[in-house]
Design an enzyme around this catalytic site. Structure first.
Site, PDB file in Angstrom:
ATOM      1  N   GLY A  71      48.366  37.449 -65.077  1.00 25.46           N
ATOM      2  CA  GLY A  71      48.031  38.839 -65.342  1.00 25.46           C
ATOM      3  C   GLY A  71      48.780  39.406 -66.541  1.00 25.46           C
ATOM      4  O   GLY A  71      49.836  38.917 -66.930  1.00 25.46           O
ATOM      5  N   HIS A  73      43.739  39.587 -64.106  1.00 29.50           N
ATOM      6  CA  HIS A  73      43.768  41.048 -64.096  1.00 29.50           C
ATOM      7  C   HIS A  73      44.671  41.606 -65.198  1.00 29.50           C
ATOM      8  O   HIS A  73      45.706  41.051 -65.531  1.00 29.50           O
ATOM      9  CB  HIS A  73      44.245  41.566 -62.735  1.00 29.50           C
ATOM     10  CG  HIS A  73      45.636  41.133 -62.373  1.00 29.50           C
ATOM     11  ND1 HIS A  73      46.755  41.801 -62.769  1.00 29.50           N
ATOM     12  CD2 HIS A  73      46.069  40.081 -61.637  1.00 29.50           C
ATOM     13  CE1 HIS A  73      47.831  41.201 -62.303  1.00 29.50           C
ATOM     14  NE2 HIS A  73      47.448  40.144 -61.613  1.00 29.50           N
ATOM     15  N   ASP A  74      44.224  42.710 -65.793  1.00 30.80           N
ATOM     16  CA  ASP A  74      44.991  43.467 -66.790  1.00 30.80           C
ATOM     17  C   ASP A  74      45.213  42.723 -68.102  1.00 30.80           C
ATOM     18  O   ASP A  74      46.018  43.156 -68.935  1.00 30.80           O
ATOM     19  CB  ASP A  74      46.345  43.918 -66.223  1.00 30.80           C
ATOM     20  CG  ASP A  74      46.195  44.766 -64.971  1.00 30.80           C
ATOM     21  OD1 ASP A  74      45.695  45.899 -65.083  1.00 30.80           O
ATOM     22  OD2 ASP A  74      46.544  44.281 -63.877  1.00 30.80           O
TER      23      ASP A  74
END
Length: 287
Positions: free
Chosen positions: A149, A131-132
């Site tokens: 992340g 994520h991200d």
């Protein structure tokens, strides 16, 4: 959904076993193979191809010409216990190829709300993009690479097989991360890191030459690197002094200034440390 929606182009091809939400947006010549699943908030650009058993979910956009091989998932919920179903996003740039078993998760509200993979990238089998993460254009990520992340990877970087990137790490443009390498800190643009725990061994000379960088600029980058990372027993000046010297003496070399700007930028993880120069072979120096 075995028949294309009336709103989709007639050139769209969907295998009868695929499940495609009628709300999904499909471009011309999209090909969706057997046992694929495409969610309602997904946008597929022109000439996207999903081979088989691919899952595209969440608010996800695939650029034109993206090709995805079997058992890949894109846009699924992040592996973050703080995630509460916020409407975050995932984007894949045009003509990027995702090979078998790749997983790419959407962003979180605690980050920028988006996971982004650039254009013309190759992500090989079993790699994970968390994520991200933000990955630039033309990046190659080899088999079994994993990342936490919020990782940032600059354009043209090469991440070799089974490397592991700590969360919030930055990998500069054109950098090389060796295979089976644990990267806990930031890698400067054009840097080359190797080892069980990543250590900077030089610059990514082969990539620079392939990009058409002329010999005088490469020599200038070599001199600047030796100032920034002096040999054992050499200049003992603190890093800030060495950065100031390089900034002043190589003001007309954009790539050197890019390295300096990267090193001076705020960092959550600090910079990868250089290996002792005595351990660097002549072959590595010229790589």
């Amino acid at each position: 959904m075995k028949q294309p929606s009336a709103e989709w182009p007639r050139s769209v091809s969907i295998h009868p076993s695929a499940i495609v939400a009628p709300e999904a947006q499909l471009g011309e010549n999209v090909q969706i193979g057997p046992w694929c699943s495409v969610g309602p908030d997904v946008v597929l650009g022109k000439n996207v191809r999903l081979h088989s058993s691919v899952v595209i979910d969440g608010i996800t956009v695939l650029g034109d010409g993206v090709e995805i091989y079997p058992f890949v998932t894109v846009g699924m919920a992040p592996q973050d216990l703080k995630y509460r179903g916020e409407p975050t996003r995932c984007e894949i740039g045009e003509r990027t190829v995702l090979r078998e078993n790749v997983t790419i998760h959407r962003g979180t509200a605690q980050g920028d709300g988006i996971t982004r993979v650039g254009a013309h990238c190759l992500v090989m089998a079993n790699a994970h993009v968390a994520h991200d993460c933000v990955i630039g254009d033309g990046v190659i990520i080899v088999n079994n690479v994993v990342m936490g992340g919020h990782v940032e990877i600059g354009d043209g970087a090469r991440i070799m097989g089974a490397a592991a990137l700590h969360q919030f790490v930055r990998i500069g443009r054109g950098a090389l991360v060796g295979g089976v390498c644990g990267v806990e800190s930031d890698v400067i643009p054009y840097g080359s890191v190797l080892g069980n725990r990543a250590r900077l061994v030089g610059l990514h000379w082969i990539w620079l030459r392939r990009q058409g960088v002329e010999a005088p600029e490469i020599q200038a980058m070599r001199r600047a690197f030796r100032i920034l990372y002096p040999r054992q027993g050499g200049d003992g000046a603190v890093l800030e002094s060495r950065l100031a010297e390089v900034k002043r003496d190589f003001a007309d070399i954009p790539r050197v200034q890019e390295i300096v700007a990267f090193m001076e930028a705020p960092s959550r993880r600090g910079l990868v440390r250089a290996i002792r120069p005595s351990a660097v072979t002549s072959e590595t120096e010229g790589a």
